[in-house]
Design an enzyme around this catalytic site. Sequence first.
Site, PDB file in Angstrom:
ATOM      1  N   ASP A  95      16.158  44.482  48.823  1.00 36.57           N
ATOM      2  CA  ASP A  95      15.108  45.436  49.212  1.00 36.57           C
ATOM      3  C   ASP A  95      13.885  44.707  49.768  1.00 36.57           C
ATOM      4  O   ASP A  95      12.763  44.878  49.303  1.00 36.57           O
ATOM      5  CB  ASP A  95      14.729  46.362  48.053  1.00 36.57           C
ATOM      6  CG  ASP A  95      15.743  47.478  47.846  1.00 36.57           C
ATOM      7  OD1 ASP A  95      16.841  47.402  48.422  1.00 36.57           O
ATOM      8  OD2 ASP A  95      15.437  48.443  47.104  1.00 36.57           O
ATOM      9  N   ARG A 101      19.695  58.554  40.323  1.00 38.22           N
ATOM     10  CA  ARG A 101      19.487  58.469  41.773  1.00 38.22           C
ATOM     11  C   ARG A 101      20.498  59.293  42.556  1.00 38.22           C
ATOM     12  O   ARG A 101      20.325  59.518  43.752  1.00 38.22           O
ATOM     13  CB  ARG A 101      19.611  57.010  42.228  1.00 38.22           C
ATOM     14  CG  ARG A 101      18.619  56.071  41.603  1.00 38.22           C
ATOM     15  CD  ARG A 101      18.897  54.649  42.014  1.00 38.22           C
ATOM     16  NE  ARG A 101      18.072  53.698  41.296  1.00 38.22           N
ATOM     17  CZ  ARG A 101      16.876  53.256  41.703  1.00 38.22           C
ATOM     18  NH1 ARG A 101      16.391  53.687  42.851  1.00 38.22           N
ATOM     19  NH2 ARG A 101      16.189  52.394  40.988  1.00 38.22           N
ATOM     20  N   ASP A 113      12.117  43.419  44.424  1.00 41.26           N
ATOM     21  CA  ASP A 113      11.856  44.162  45.651  1.00 41.26           C
ATOM     22  C   ASP A 113      10.494  43.803  46.241  1.00 41.26           C
ATOM     23  O   ASP A 113       9.501  43.714  45.522  1.00 41.26           O
ATOM     24  CB  ASP A 113      11.855  45.668  45.381  1.00 41.26           C
ATOM     25  CG  ASP A 113      13.130  46.180  44.732  1.00 41.26           C
ATOM     26  OD1 ASP A 113      13.708  45.456  43.897  1.00 41.26           O
ATOM     27  OD2 ASP A 113      13.536  47.308  45.036  1.00 41.26           O
ATOM     28  N   ASN A 160      20.069  47.850  48.061  1.00 46.24           N
ATOM     29  CA  ASN A 160      20.557  49.114  48.624  1.00 46.24           C
ATOM     30  C   ASN A 160      19.812  49.492  49.908  1.00 46.24           C
ATOM     31  O   ASN A 160      20.319  50.291  50.705  1.00 46.24           O
ATOM     32  CB  ASN A 160      20.444  50.248  47.596  1.00 46.24           C
ATOM     33  CG  ASN A 160      19.022  50.509  47.155  1.00 46.24           C
ATOM     34  OD1 ASN A 160      18.351  49.622  46.626  1.00 46.24           O
ATOM     35  ND2 ASN A 160      18.537  51.724  47.347  1.00 46.24           N
ATOM     36  N   HIS A 161      18.638  48.914  50.136  1.00 45.53           N
ATOM     37  CA  HIS A 161      17.894  49.220  51.365  1.00 45.53           C
ATOM     38  C   HIS A 161      18.249  48.295  52.527  1.00 45.53           C
ATOM     39  O   HIS A 161      17.719  48.483  53.625  1.00 45.53           O
ATOM     40  CB  HIS A 161      16.387  49.180  51.111  1.00 45.53           C
ATOM     41  CG  HIS A 161      15.853  50.470  50.583  1.00 45.53           C
ATOM     42  ND1 HIS A 161      15.347  51.466  51.390  1.00 45.53           N
ATOM     43  CD2 HIS A 161      15.793  50.957  49.317  1.00 45.53           C
ATOM     44  CE1 HIS A 161      14.972  52.492  50.653  1.00 45.53           C
ATOM     45  NE2 HIS A 161      15.229  52.213  49.388  1.00 45.53           N
ATOM     46  N   HIS A 167      15.288  46.701  41.745  1.00 50.39           N
ATOM     47  CA  HIS A 167      15.691  48.076  42.073  1.00 50.39           C
ATOM     48  C   HIS A 167      14.794  49.176  41.522  1.00 50.39           C
ATOM     49  O   HIS A 167      14.839  50.298  42.000  1.00 50.39           O
ATOM     50  CB  HIS A 167      17.128  48.271  41.583  1.00 50.39           C
ATOM     51  CG  HIS A 167      17.868  49.444  42.142  1.00 50.39           C
ATOM     52  ND1 HIS A 167      17.766  49.864  43.456  1.00 50.39           N
ATOM     53  CD2 HIS A 167      18.754  50.294  41.562  1.00 50.39           C
ATOM     54  CE1 HIS A 167      18.562  50.896  43.652  1.00 50.39           C
ATOM     55  NE2 HIS A 167      19.164  51.189  42.523  1.00 50.39           N
ATOM     56  N   ASP A 223      11.798  48.379  54.360  1.00 48.62           N
ATOM     57  CA  ASP A 223      11.643  49.832  54.168  1.00 48.62           C
ATOM     58  C   ASP A 223      10.406  50.155  53.332  1.00 48.62           C
ATOM     59  O   ASP A 223       9.964  49.383  52.497  1.00 48.62           O
ATOM     60  CB  ASP A 223      12.870  50.473  53.523  1.00 48.62           C
ATOM     61  CG  ASP A 223      13.984  50.756  54.509  1.00 48.62           C
ATOM     62  OD1 ASP A 223      13.700  50.824  55.719  1.00 48.62           O
ATOM     63  OD2 ASP A 223      15.145  50.898  54.074  1.00 48.62           O
ATOM     64  N   ARG A 224       9.885  51.358  53.581  1.00 52.40           N
ATOM     65  CA  ARG A 224       8.703  51.927  52.927  1.00 52.40           C
ATOM     66  C   ARG A 224       7.423  51.204  53.335  1.00 52.40           C
ATOM     67  O   ARG A 224       6.564  51.788  53.955  1.00 52.40           O
ATOM     68  CB  ARG A 224       8.868  51.967  51.404  1.00 52.40           C
ATOM     69  CG  ARG A 224       9.973  52.937  50.962  1.00 52.40           C
ATOM     70  CD  ARG A 224       9.872  53.264  49.483  1.00 52.40           C
ATOM     71  NE  ARG A 224      10.872  54.240  49.074  1.00 52.40           N
ATOM     72  CZ  ARG A 224      10.726  55.555  49.117  1.00 52.40           C
ATOM     73  NH1 ARG A 224       9.589  56.059  49.574  1.00 52.40           N
ATOM     74  NH2 ARG A 224      11.684  56.360  48.721  1.00 52.40           N
ATOM     75  N   HIS A 246      20.942  43.012  42.548  1.00 55.47           N
ATOM     76  CA  HIS A 246      19.873  43.954  42.864  1.00 55.47           C
ATOM     77  C   HIS A 246      19.869  45.165  41.935  1.00 55.47           C
ATOM     78  O   HIS A 246      18.851  45.527  41.362  1.00 55.47           O
ATOM     79  CB  HIS A 246      19.976  44.435  44.310  1.00 55.47           C
ATOM     80  CG  HIS A 246      18.906  45.433  44.655  1.00 55.47           C
ATOM     81  ND1 HIS A 246      17.589  45.066  44.826  1.00 55.47           N
ATOM     82  CD2 HIS A 246      18.937  46.786  44.803  1.00 55.47           C
ATOM     83  CE1 HIS A 246      16.860  46.143  45.076  1.00 55.47           C
ATOM     84  NE2 HIS A 246      17.651  47.194  45.060  1.00 55.47           N
ATOM     85  N   HIS A 267       9.859  45.276  49.676  1.00 51.22           N
ATOM     86  CA  HIS A 267       9.693  46.536  50.422  1.00 51.22           C
ATOM     87  C   HIS A 267       8.604  46.485  51.492  1.00 51.22           C
ATOM     88  O   HIS A 267       7.716  47.331  51.543  1.00 51.22           O
ATOM     89  CB  HIS A 267       9.424  47.693  49.452  1.00 51.22           C
ATOM     90  CG  HIS A 267      10.674  48.301  48.896  1.00 51.22           C
ATOM     91  ND1 HIS A 267      11.642  48.866  49.695  1.00 51.22           N
ATOM     92  CD2 HIS A 267      11.123  48.420  47.621  1.00 51.22           C
ATOM     93  CE1 HIS A 267      12.622  49.317  48.942  1.00 51.22           C
ATOM     94  NE2 HIS A 267      12.352  49.044  47.678  1.00 51.22           N
TER      95      HIS A 267
END
Length: 553
Positions: free
Chosen positions: A326, A455, A297, A358-359, A482, A329-330, A407, A299
């Site tokens: 990923d 999660r 990730d 997943n993002h 992840h 995001d964030r 992922h 991110h």
Amino acid sequence: MEPEHSNDSQAEQLKLRANEAFKAHKFGQAIDLYTQAIELNSKNAVYWANRALAHTKLEEYGSAIQDATKAIEVDPKYSKGYYRRGAAYLAMGKFKDALKDFQQVKRLCPNDPDATKKLKECEKAVMKLKFEEAISVPQSEKRSVADSIDYHSVGSGPGYSYVSTKVTAVAAAVALMAVLVVYMGSRPATGVVAAALATVLVVLGTFWWGRLNLSFFTKSQTVELEVEPQYTGARIEGDVVTLDFVKKMMDDFKNQKNLHKRYAYQIVLQTREMLRSLPSLVDIEVPQGKHFTVCGDVHGQFYDLLNIFELNGLPSEDNPYLFNGDFVDRGSFSVEVILTLFAFKCMCPSAMYLSRGNHESKNMNKIYGFEGEVRSKLSETFVELFAEVFCCLPLAHVINGKIFVVHGGLFSVDGVKLSDIRAIDRFCEPPEEGLMCELLWSDPQPQPGRGPSKRGVGLSFGGDVTKRFLQENNLELVVRSHEVKDEGYEIEHDGKLITVFSAPNYCDQMGNKGAFIRFQAPELKPNIVTFSAVPHPDIKPMAYANNFLRMFS
């Protein structure tokens, strides 16, 4: 009574130690200490609610919901139980469930301004969701945004802007609803009727307009876009993305300059064409004596991405990378990250492999900042365009027939073969169950067998599950991402599974290292390299996230 009193006292001491660990951002340690307190005194709602908050910080929203629910069972009048559960539901995009909890918080704390503020934000999110559901177009009638754009003549001339029917309708509906709510004031019954009528009118208008012209901006209707003479940024000459262009673009991004939309369109659309032609499971062959790098990730942490390239070299035919989902995001430089990765893919397809996380989904992007960032730095059109391209990303890779890279993780059933993964129809938003969901969301667990996901999506799987999957598919190792790890990586399941995470000091608060893995053919033994975070401009993570989520960050 003395032993019971002693247990309560010990539990309080453990809670205080857990609170200190939480303040130090040692959330895993805090969870362990809260757990010990709960074992001594399970009838204290505070312990459950505090552990729920620590789970939330680790993005373990399923576990957070379970703990908050237990706090509510212990004390139905404990407002923080509902508050914690509502926050976890919000983080998962379950706005309607969150709304119920914040309504209960408001009932228990009617004079709390913070509770009122969060309830209003939640109501807005639910209202917007209802409007979007009301005007959604059936999948069979949807037209591709990408097919309506020709980057050679992508209209950004006087007054041009591609805005979809759906976006226009949602904006109009939300604006109309806001006006009605303000206008009606204390007349709720009349306001509800008027709002309902407004919704019907907007839906009917959308339907009519959509039937009249389902694709009102087509290639033939775009206006020729000239790159302004005063533009000094990176330029693509013709159709070929070169290394010089990518270097110039990265340098511009480093200095917080934007790429011209004309070139951003070209990069994204060319990447889409390449990704669409790939299978859901991609086989990678690393020649003898050559190496291959897998990153986890990122991110939106662009400056840490630059550091990876500084440490390990730029992507090229002789220095290929796989980024394992990923990307966005964030972190608040997600646009820079995704355009850089896509540009390298355009420059040399065999230098850059990309896997879906997943993002890379509408639901996550809407909540965690990428959608807002794209809208701010590029345009509304790009929001829809990226959503389409993310649906083209492969779901997994196999390196030299030995290493399975994904992922999230493995499956809720045994017997899944690589051919089953290849056969997945991935060109959609991720479902909430099934093989595709589990590939993107699942996590390993230390105990054997399978368990519920911490999660709230996917599952947890043990070393025995990993071993059987590898044996049944003649593989040697699972590499996945992840999860944030203190050292940037973790080796589990008797060395058969490695988690790699490449976003150091995640969200500017976790204090973790980042890592990447280099494999040298033919042995393909993992050489793990760790690194620390580097400085970045003073733009905080989640700067573009939804208002309600920033309230809880």
